[in-house]
Design an enzyme around this catalytic site. Structure first.
Site, short mmCIF file in Angstrom:
data_model
loop_
_atom_site.label_atom_id
_atom_site.label_comp_id
_atom_site.label_asym_id
_atom_site.label_seq_id
_atom_site.Cartn_x
_atom_site.Cartn_y
_atom_site.Cartn_z
CG ASN A 8 -12.62 -5.20 -2.32
OD1 ASN A 8 -12.43 -4.50 -3.31
ND2 ASN A 8 -13.36 -4.79 -1.30
CD GLU A 48 -14.69 -1.26 -3.30
OE1 GLU A 48 -14.75 -0.03 -3.17
OE2 GLU A 48 -13.94 -1.99 -2.61
CE1 TYR A 156 -16.70 -3.84 -0.10
CE2 TYR A 156 -18.37 -2.85 -1.51
CZ TYR A 156 -17.24 -2.73 -0.72
OH TYR A 156 -16.66 -1.49 -0.54
CG ASP A 197 -14.20 -6.31 2.07
OD1 ASP A 197 -14.00 -6.45 3.30
OD2 ASP A 197 -14.02 -5.23 1.47
CG ASN A 199 -15.77 -3.32 4.77
OD1 ASN A 199 -14.67 -2.80 4.91
ND2 ASN A 199 -16.55 -3.09 3.73
CG ASP A 303 -8.19 -1.13 -1.55
OD1 ASP A 303 -8.70 -1.95 -2.34
OD2 ASP A 303 -8.87 -0.39 -0.81
CG HIS A 304 -9.33 -5.42 -0.26
ND1 HIS A 304 -9.93 -5.90 0.88
CD2 HIS A 304 -9.75 -4.14 -0.38
CE1 HIS A 304 -10.68 -4.96 1.42
NE2 HIS A 304 -10.58 -3.87 0.68
CB CYS A 465 9.82 14.84 7.55
SG CYS A 465 11.07 13.60 7.15
CG HIS A 468 12.78 9.85 7.86
ND1 HIS A 468 11.43 10.00 8.10
CD2 HIS A 468 13.11 8.62 8.33
CE1 HIS A 468 10.95 8.91 8.66
NE2 HIS A 468 11.94 8.06 8.83
CB CYS A 491 6.85 11.79 7.14
SG CYS A 491 8.21 10.70 6.66
CB CYS A 505 8.88 10.73 11.24
SG CYS A 505 8.89 12.12 10.08
#
Length: 514
Positions: A8, A48, A156, A197, A199, A303-304, A465, A468, A491, A505
């Protein structure tokens, strides 16, 4: 060996932006070629792609050593879409767009559609209108020397948006249509691989937060995969589905084997994702020919991450590409279209039958009048009486001998021009004056700057935050509701397991309204 890779790509043009080349016209071709070379596969299936036919360029579609096939979204631009790139050594014998068969308008289709009586024509067209499925059929030779048929279904699958219940229905109907088509191909004697993909994260081991999700295994998509796949990988189980999850066949207990991560939260840094991408093969094919199944999390650009498999078979390439191949598209075919194809034949009106090369009597009269005007204009003497020839340089330094005098100033000849010397006092005065003006301009700039700084104080520093004591990041609520559009602080660290001190966090603070 036959190596398959699915990815993807989240926009086929996005990974190309980081590739540099000297010739902009060949940049896309070079970048796409490098991506295919990096994946090092005989067949690459992309999901995609986010391109439509009107924006698909030849350098992106026609890659040396490959033949490509695209399926586009017909409703939205920059949305969905799949593509399959096959090496010339793995040229398919047939290729088809969509699952229903309604998009097949030429020879070279894969065929074998199964029983689709519970679908209406409108529903089938809607399911195939988003460019989510592409089929290529190949001839393969096993290690025993037997030639068989292998059909790849590059998919897809739709995402079920929680805020849009109708998309869940659309997703499940797409799953149903996919299974009908795949099982029909199996019944016709072809081996089948579904890759892409899907999904859906099938098992709890395939999702980082499955333990905190209510009714995880009751999800309709997971139930559908339960029925499609055989239990316990390659071993005999209570349920014998027609397909096998090839990765879990070789890595049944591998944790953290994810293929998709949230880019907003930076979850990939801590491997906080889910496994949505699969290579599913029919049971006989996986057991007899699959050598390995793998993930490529080190490959960036989406992102894949890519997934793939290696089969102990060899491809028997077709002598000619199927008609769906992009090389046969008119815009990429390499043949010039005649302009007559864009002209419409119509019967000429008698009024316009007169030849354009023979003007009418009235037109001839006007032409004679215009010629007479031109002759009279040319014969008219110039007002100044001067010649239009090239002027002498000295003429600019001598008074004109004809015409009215515009000035009584006597200009000196070229040889008598003298540049006056500037005294030292004048130079010093000019320097002092310039420094004074520069100082005044600087003071004025500082006053103006301080005024705007007092008027526009700039953004206030980010709060720290609680976990941290580090500066937060500001986010905007995009979910429909009373807080839509409001800003809040959280964060800045990437999302990860709650037990990991380096992960984000749970600090949260609403931003004050401006």
């Amino acid at each position: 060996m036959l190596r398959l890779v699915s990815w993807n790509i989240n926009g086929i043009r996005s990974p190309l932006q980081g590739v540099r080349c000297e010739e902009p016209s060949s940049c896309s071709a070079m970048a796409m070629g490098r991506i295919l070379d990096k994946l090092d596969a005989d067949i690459v299936c992309l999901q995609e792609t986010k391109v439509t036919r009107d924006v698909l360029t030849e350098p992106l579609a026609i890659i040396e050593g490959y033949n490509s096939y695209f399926s586009f979204s017909r409703n939205r631009s920059g949305y969905s879409g799949v593509a399959t790139f096959c090496k010339d050594s793995a040229t398919p014998v047939a290729a088809e767009e969509g699952l229903s068969g309604l998009l097949s308008t030429q020879n070279g289709d894969v065929g074998c559609y199964g029983n689709m009586d519970d679908f209406t024509q409108e529903e089938l067209r809607a399911l195939d209108s988003e460019g989510r499925a592409l089929l290529t059929q190949h001839k393969i030779c096993t290690w025993e020397g037997k030639e068989k048929t292998l059909t790849l279904i590059n998919v897809y699958c739709p995402h079920a948006d929680p805020g849009k219940p109708e998309r869940l229905t659309f997703k499940m109907r797409f799953y149903r249509l996919l299974q009908i088509r795949a099982e029909a191909l199996l019944a016709a004697g072809s081996h089948v691989i579904i890759l892409g993909d899907l999904n859906t994260a099938h098992r709890p081991i395939d999702h980082w937060d499955a333990v905190n999700m209510e009714c995880f295994e009751e999800d309709p998509g997971r139930k559908w995969m339960d029925g499609l796949l055989s239990n316990l990988g390659c071993e005999s189980g209570s349920h014998m589905g027609p397909f096998i999850d090839s990765y879990r066949c070789f890595q049944p207990k591998q944790k953290g084997a994810f293929t998709c991560w949230s880019t907003v939260s930076g979850a990939r840094h801590l491997n906080y994702g889910s496994r949505l991408d699969y290579v599913l093969g029919d049971r006989t094919l996986v057991i007899d020919t699959f050598q390995s199944s793998f993930l490529l999390p080190e490959v960036m650009g989406s992102d894949h991450c890519p997934v793939g498999a290696v089969l102990s078979v060899s491809s028997v390439p077709a002598k000619q590409c199927p008609p769906l191949c992009t090389c046969f598209l008119p815009e990429f075919a390499g043949t010039q279209l005649k302009i007559l194809r864009f002209l419409v034949h119509f019967k000429q009106d008698p009024v316009f039958k007169q030849s354009a090369l023979q003007p009418s009597n009235q037109t001839q009269v006007h032409m004679r009048k215009n010629k007479a005007r031109v002759r009279s204009t040319r014969s008219r003497p110039s007002k100044t009486g001067s010649s239009r020839g090239q002027k002498n340089l000295m003429s600019y330094f001598q008074p004109s001998s004809s015409g009215p005098q515009t000035s009584n100033l006597d200009l000196p000849s070229l040889g008598t021009l003298i540049t006056p010397k500037t005294s030292e006092e004048d130079v010093m005065a000019n320097v002092v004056e310039g420094q004074t003006k520069a100082s005044e301009a600087k003071d004025e700039k500082e006053i103006r700057t301080s005024f705007w700084k007092s008027l526009l104080g700039g953004p206030s520093p980010m709060p720290l935050c609680g976990g941290h004591r580090e500066p937060c990041v500001m986010r905007t609520v995009k979910k429909p509701g009373p807080n839509l559009g409001r800003h809040f602080y959280m964060c800045a660290r990437p999302q990860g397991p709650p037990t990991d001190p380096s992960s984000r966090c749970n600090f949260f603070l609403w931003s004050r309204p401006s």
